[in-house]
Design a protein around this motif. Sequence first.
Motif, PDB file in Angstrom:
ATOM      1  N   SER A 372       0.835  -1.210   0.000  1.00 35.71           N
ATOM      2  CA  SER A 372       0.000   0.000   0.000  1.00 35.71           C
ATOM      3  C   SER A 372       0.862   1.249   0.000  1.00 35.71           C
ATOM      4  O   SER A 372       0.496   2.265  -0.598  1.00 35.71           O
ATOM      5  N   GLN A 414      -7.376   0.325   0.255  1.00 35.25           N
ATOM      6  CA  GLN A 414      -7.437  -1.007   0.855  1.00 35.25           C
ATOM      7  C   GLN A 414      -8.750  -1.213   1.615  1.00 35.25           C
ATOM      8  O   GLN A 414      -9.367  -2.256   1.530  1.00 35.25           O
ATOM      9  N   THR A 415      -9.161  -0.173   2.372  1.00 36.85           N
ATOM     10  CA  THR A 415     -10.458  -0.258   3.033  1.00 36.85           C
ATOM     11  C   THR A 415     -11.422   0.657   2.278  1.00 36.85           C
ATOM     12  O   THR A 415     -11.000   1.659   1.710  1.00 36.85           O
ATOM     13  N   ASP A 490      -6.383  -1.436  -4.837  1.00 37.72           N
ATOM     14  CA  ASP A 490      -5.783  -1.948  -3.594  1.00 37.72           C
ATOM     15  C   ASP A 490      -6.738  -2.946  -2.944  1.00 37.72           C
ATOM     16  O   ASP A 490      -7.680  -2.538  -2.264  1.00 37.72           O
ATOM     17  N   GLU A 491      -6.485  -4.237  -3.150  1.00 41.48           N
ATOM     18  CA  GLU A 491      -7.339  -5.310  -2.608  1.00 41.48           C
ATOM     19  C   GLU A 491      -8.802  -5.027  -2.885  1.00 41.48           C
ATOM     20  O   GLU A 491      -9.664  -5.156  -2.026  1.00 41.48           O
TER      21      GLU A 491
END
Lengths: 575, 389
Positions: A372, A414-415, A490-491
Amino acid sequence: MNMFKLAAGFCFVGAGIAVAAFGSGFVAQTLFQIVLFIMLAIGWNIISGFTGYVSFGQVSFFGLGAYITSIVALQFNVPWYVGLAAAGVIAPVMALPLGLIMLRLSGIYFALGMFGLARILQLIASELEITGGPMGTSIPIADSPQLAAVVCVSATTLVVLLTYALYRSRLGLSLMAIRDDPVAAESIGINTFKAKIIAFCISAAVGGIGGALYVWNIGFVDPASAFSGTIELQCVLIVLAGGIGTAFGPVIGGLIISSFSTYLWLNFPLEQQAILGIVTMFVAIVTPGGVAGLFANSKLWKRQSLWRPIEAGATLSNVTPFRASGQDRKPILTCQSISVHFGGVRAVNSVDVTAYRGEMLAIIGPNGAGKSTLFNLMSSFLKPTAGRVELNGISIVGKKAYTLPHQGLVRTFQTSRLFSSLSVWENILVAANSRYGKKAEAIAAATKALVDVDLLSHWQDSVDQLTPGQQRLLEIARSLVFEPEVLLLDEAMAGMTMHEIGRVHQALKRLMSRGAAVVAIEHVLPAIAPLAARVHVLDFGTTVAEGIPAEVMRNPLVVEAYMGREDAESEKQHA
Amino acid sequence: MLQAIIRRICTIAILGCLSPALAQAEAPIKIGLAISETGPSSPPSLFELRGYELAIQEINQAGGILHRPLELVKYDDQGNPSTAAQLYQKLLTSDRVDLMLSPYSADLTAAVAPIVNRAGRVMLTVTSASDSYDGRYSYIVQGITPAARIMLPLLDLAKSKGYKTLSILSLNNRLGAEASKALTAEAEAAGMKVLFHETYSPITTDFSALALKAGEPKPDMILGTTYLADSQGILRALKAQNVTAKMIGFSIGPIEPEFYKGLGGVAEDIFVPTSYFPTLKTNGNEEFVKNFRAKYDLDPTYHAAVAYAAVKTYAAAIERVGKIDQDAINKALHDIELDTVVGHFKVNANGAQIGYSAYLLQWQKGKQVLVWPAAEADADPILPHPGWQ
């Protein structure tokens, strides 16, 4: 319905002006007090409610307006309306440099910074000769209480209309996005600093006019009253009571709180402050959403989305791809010996990565490998300690993050970072507005992005009504609005069903077929393995291996470092 | 609330039935003001309030004005100008008082004057600074010695002793600015030299540096145009820094009994100008002092006296007019010449006081003593200041 509301509003304002004009001095003064605080509360709501920058120093602009109009009236001997107009113009001009400084702060630091600003301005007003010094000065007073009340009601009506227009505008939408998540707002190309400065200046203009009206009505200005904390407190109370961040919350809160406070003032002048203080605490505890919050879900009060998607079946052909992109395999995003150190920690250490047009690069590695962080470097959310990052051969090091989406590079997080107070549609629209100048283009692009991820039927929903997978889809759709040349995911597919992953794959394939590069961080390799042309493995901030997926996954170093580490990681979690 | 409405309806009904004269005899004349009952200015404010209340009590006991009793409507402005302005709005529009009196201090008067004047209401004030009486407000009339004249008895006494140099410390407010400006002009006109003059903010609490600087050129006099708290602060600093001069005098602060209570022996030999003293042989003063002592067990200060005189002046003006008519009362106040407990009341066309004069007191052995002008003095001034023990 709209006509009805308009007529009701018109009657309401008309009645107000009639009462102000033909009422007794007492009635006019009472009305003036109530309406003035509505105006001040609206000013506070613009910066603190819409933009989320809670200020304890909005009274600074009230005071500035008060002094501007006083100085103009005394020095140039102009009619009162020139003084009022001067406050409305000069206060935001003075707010501009102040905003450039204050808006670098955030959260409690901004609130306290503004509090300090009010105190500094109060001291300056006390020291200068032109302001009349610490004990204030008399200034020309309104010819009658009725005139002051009529002007106050009219000005406040204008301010209400202005706020409503702001609330229903592109800028208003951007401000609410910034309030919900400033980082995500930057990631979709919104110049958050500029938007905040504009909001700050608008809010200063409203506060300035309020201050000017106040001193014109009493014919006297002094530093302690012009920068009074009590005025600040009452504005906050009104907005909290009415509903923070809503268009009409301050109006309702103002009518209730100001009337109540005026009633207290007339009957219990000495106890007024104490009672108001108690009411503030009570309101904050009992109705955190204010009156507007109580009715937030009723049809009359529910916030309607800005604009609406194109009806199903209509043509979406007027959406243009971001850039004319070639099909040939050319490097588009290159990182050369890129490093970033946080103190002694080398989060990313001399990594070389290149993304090529038309293909996906997967970046994998255990937790804390620096994946990240690498994304933050690529999207200019972080500045590298050393090394180069180039987009299309041009260095992007040191560029503002919000400029990159406009140059074709978009990222996700990511979140999930959706804008929680905006509808599903507005979450896309706010990005489309940032990308396209024309309303029709923005609506078409946003509609298309929603169709791509199968969320069009949910357009009016709030984002918390979506499943976690749908929320991730929405975030990807928000990025796809830009038709990016480089998409950093990101994910992005964590938590999605196989069906949803299929949807994303489709969209990514189409993007890549147009020559875009996708860089994807994934923990779950199968989620991207079918699409990834190459894999880059990171551990401890350095490259462990890179190449085509099959080769890399057989690399013993990768198996040892990545898989081994994973086991250790999960053991740690169990313990 | 309901009771009030019923009462109002009844009043109207009664007014309709009875003759106007009889109805008028029952309704009190309401006198409104805000005053700093709390806050740093409360000691002088409370003396003013006592003066007003005593005068109203005396008038009511004698049958009122125009056979109507007087009723005081008062609020606490806590020394805050904008609170005062709002309270005067309330007095005018909601309480509908008949007569206005000023709040305590020239600064608060400046804050309320625009509102009162716009409403066409007379306000007889007891505040000193000139900007409320410079012609811009036709309904504001001054009932106290103007700020520009209050420090002059100090200079007169100094002249008689041959003092030549002075340092001035002035509070940055209306009274301080105006009194120190007039003091400088008069001193220079008399051939004296102002060696040091500095203005300090009302929020100043540490006066050490100021005291040292004032004493540094070794002036004959250290004079302050002050209010209460700052005059005490300056005097403490002068003692702490061992700064002295032949004559030390301040405006307003040392008038208050609190001044001596707070400072004790340090207050000895300090001068303070005043526009009134209990031993003056002015019209009705003996009775006023007697009644004041009986009611409050205190000696009246000049704040009490000017307040008392203001209500008596109003009464005289209204008796002359014969009705409550703002313009007529205003004209009467401008025309009237009256001997009150303070002295000879007379104002110019702008409403500025030109009749009342100024005297000089000195703290001697824990008591205020009238020491100047010599004709009225009860004792000789103690000069030069003996220095700090």
